[in-house]
Design a protein around this motif. Structure first.
Motif, PDB file in Angstrom:
ATOM      1  N   GLU A  88       0.828  -1.218   0.000  1.00  0.00           N
ATOM      2  CA  GLU A  88       0.000   0.000   0.000  1.00  0.00           C
ATOM      3  C   GLU A  88       0.859   1.263   0.000  1.00  0.00           C
ATOM      4  O   GLU A  88       0.521   2.233  -0.679  1.00  0.00           O
ATOM      5  CB  GLU A  88      -0.946  -0.009   1.192  1.00  0.00           C
ATOM      6  CG  GLU A  88      -2.037  -1.070   1.068  1.00  0.00           C
ATOM      7  CD  GLU A  88      -2.952  -1.110   2.278  1.00  0.00           C
ATOM      8  OE1 GLU A  88      -2.897  -0.192   3.128  1.00  0.00           O
ATOM      9  OE2 GLU A  88      -3.734  -2.073   2.367  1.00  0.00           O
ATOM     10  N   LYS A  89       1.958   1.255   0.728  1.00  0.00           N
ATOM     11  CA  LYS A  89       2.850   2.422   0.768  1.00  0.00           C
ATOM     12  C   LYS A  89       3.461   2.682  -0.604  1.00  0.00           C
ATOM     13  O   LYS A  89       3.551   3.830  -1.049  1.00  0.00           O
ATOM     14  CB  LYS A  89       3.952   2.230   1.807  1.00  0.00           C
ATOM     15  CG  LYS A  89       3.438   2.243   3.225  1.00  0.00           C
ATOM     16  CD  LYS A  89       4.554   1.979   4.205  1.00  0.00           C
ATOM     17  CE  LYS A  89       4.020   1.944   5.622  1.00  0.00           C
ATOM     18  NZ  LYS A  89       5.043   1.633   6.603  1.00  0.00           N
ATOM     19  N   VAL A  90       3.892   1.618  -1.274  1.00  0.00           N
ATOM     20  CA  VAL A  90       4.495   1.771  -2.614  1.00  0.00           C
ATOM     21  C   VAL A  90       3.446   2.256  -3.608  1.00  0.00           C
ATOM     22  O   VAL A  90       3.697   3.168  -4.394  1.00  0.00           O
ATOM     23  CB  VAL A  90       5.147   0.453  -3.075  1.00  0.00           C
ATOM     24  CG1 VAL A  90       5.527   0.511  -4.545  1.00  0.00           C
ATOM     25  CG2 VAL A  90       6.361   0.121  -2.214  1.00  0.00           C
ATOM     26  N   GLN A  91       2.270   1.646  -3.576  1.00  0.00           N
ATOM     27  CA  GLN A  91       1.193   2.060  -4.486  1.00  0.00           C
ATOM     28  C   GLN A  91       0.842   3.532  -4.271  1.00  0.00           C
ATOM     29  O   GLN A  91       0.655   4.277  -5.238  1.00  0.00           O
ATOM     30  CB  GLN A  91      -0.048   1.180  -4.290  1.00  0.00           C
ATOM     31  CG  GLN A  91       0.132  -0.234  -4.784  1.00  0.00           C
ATOM     32  CD  GLN A  91      -0.999  -1.158  -4.373  1.00  0.00           C
ATOM     33  OE1 GLN A  91      -1.676  -0.939  -3.382  1.00  0.00           O
ATOM     34  NE2 GLN A  91      -1.175  -2.227  -5.145  1.00  0.00           N
ATOM     35  N   LYS A  95       1.248   6.683  -6.881  1.00  0.00           N
ATOM     36  CA  LYS A  95       0.069   7.499  -7.187  1.00  0.00           C
ATOM     37  C   LYS A  95       0.345   8.979  -6.949  1.00  0.00           C
ATOM     38  O   LYS A  95      -0.095   9.840  -7.701  1.00  0.00           O
ATOM     39  CB  LYS A  95      -1.102   7.025  -6.323  1.00  0.00           C
ATOM     40  CG  LYS A  95      -2.405   7.688  -6.628  1.00  0.00           C
ATOM     41  CD  LYS A  95      -3.518   7.092  -5.778  1.00  0.00           C
ATOM     42  CE  LYS A  95      -4.841   7.781  -6.050  1.00  0.00           C
ATOM     43  NZ  LYS A  95      -5.906   7.234  -5.193  1.00  0.00           N
ATOM     44  N   ASP A  96       1.121   9.261  -5.881  1.00  0.00           N
ATOM     45  CA  ASP A  96       1.464  10.635  -5.550  1.00  0.00           C
ATOM     46  C   ASP A  96       2.585  11.197  -6.415  1.00  0.00           C
ATOM     47  O   ASP A  96       2.957  12.358  -6.274  1.00  0.00           O
ATOM     48  CB  ASP A  96       1.894  10.728  -4.070  1.00  0.00           C
ATOM     49  CG  ASP A  96       0.754  10.433  -3.114  1.00  0.00           C
ATOM     50  OD1 ASP A  96      -0.425  10.452  -3.536  1.00  0.00           O
ATOM     51  OD2 ASP A  96       1.043  10.170  -1.927  1.00  0.00           O
ATOM     52  N   GLY A  97       3.135  10.362  -7.288  1.00  0.00           N
ATOM     53  CA  GLY A  97       4.194  10.808  -8.197  1.00  0.00           C
ATOM     54  C   GLY A  97       5.559  10.896  -7.557  1.00  0.00           C
ATOM     55  O   GLY A  97       6.438  11.600  -8.060  1.00  0.00           O
TER      56      GLY A  97
END
Length: 98
Positions: A88-91, A95-97
């Motif tokens: 989840e942290k990597v995803q 997502k946040d660029g």
């Protein structure tokens, strides 16, 4: 090597880097990183890959013996929540660029 850095390293060598989808990401106690990723292949379909980075940052994704540690980790994750799961942290970082 962090999981996000490993994902970005792998992404640079993909046929279509923008198609990357991270399914699972784990950082093991010994610093090894295990990833399950999807991405578009040259035929236009999506290809699924297991990727293993050793603690020194070297990618191992071609040989079953190198991926065995990840397969055991993924199997164990199906049975119990692992502290090493950073999916989840990597995803979110992607997502946040970041």
């Amino acid at each position: 090597m962090s999981a996000l850095k490993a994902v970005k390293d792998y992404q640079t060598r993909m046929f279509n880097p923008g198609s990357l989808q991270v399914r699972k990401a784990f950082v093991l106690d010994n610093g090894e990183i295990c990833l399950q990723v999807d991405g578009q292949n040259q035929m236009g379909g999506m290809a699924f890959n297991d990727v293993h980075y050793s603690s020194n940052g070297k990618e191992h994704s071609d040989w079953a013996s190198d991926l065995e540690v990840c397969w055991r980790t993924f199997d164990q994750a199906e049975k119990t929540r692992l502290d090493s799961d950073v999916t989840e942290k990597v995803q979110q970082a992607l997502k946040d660029g970041r």
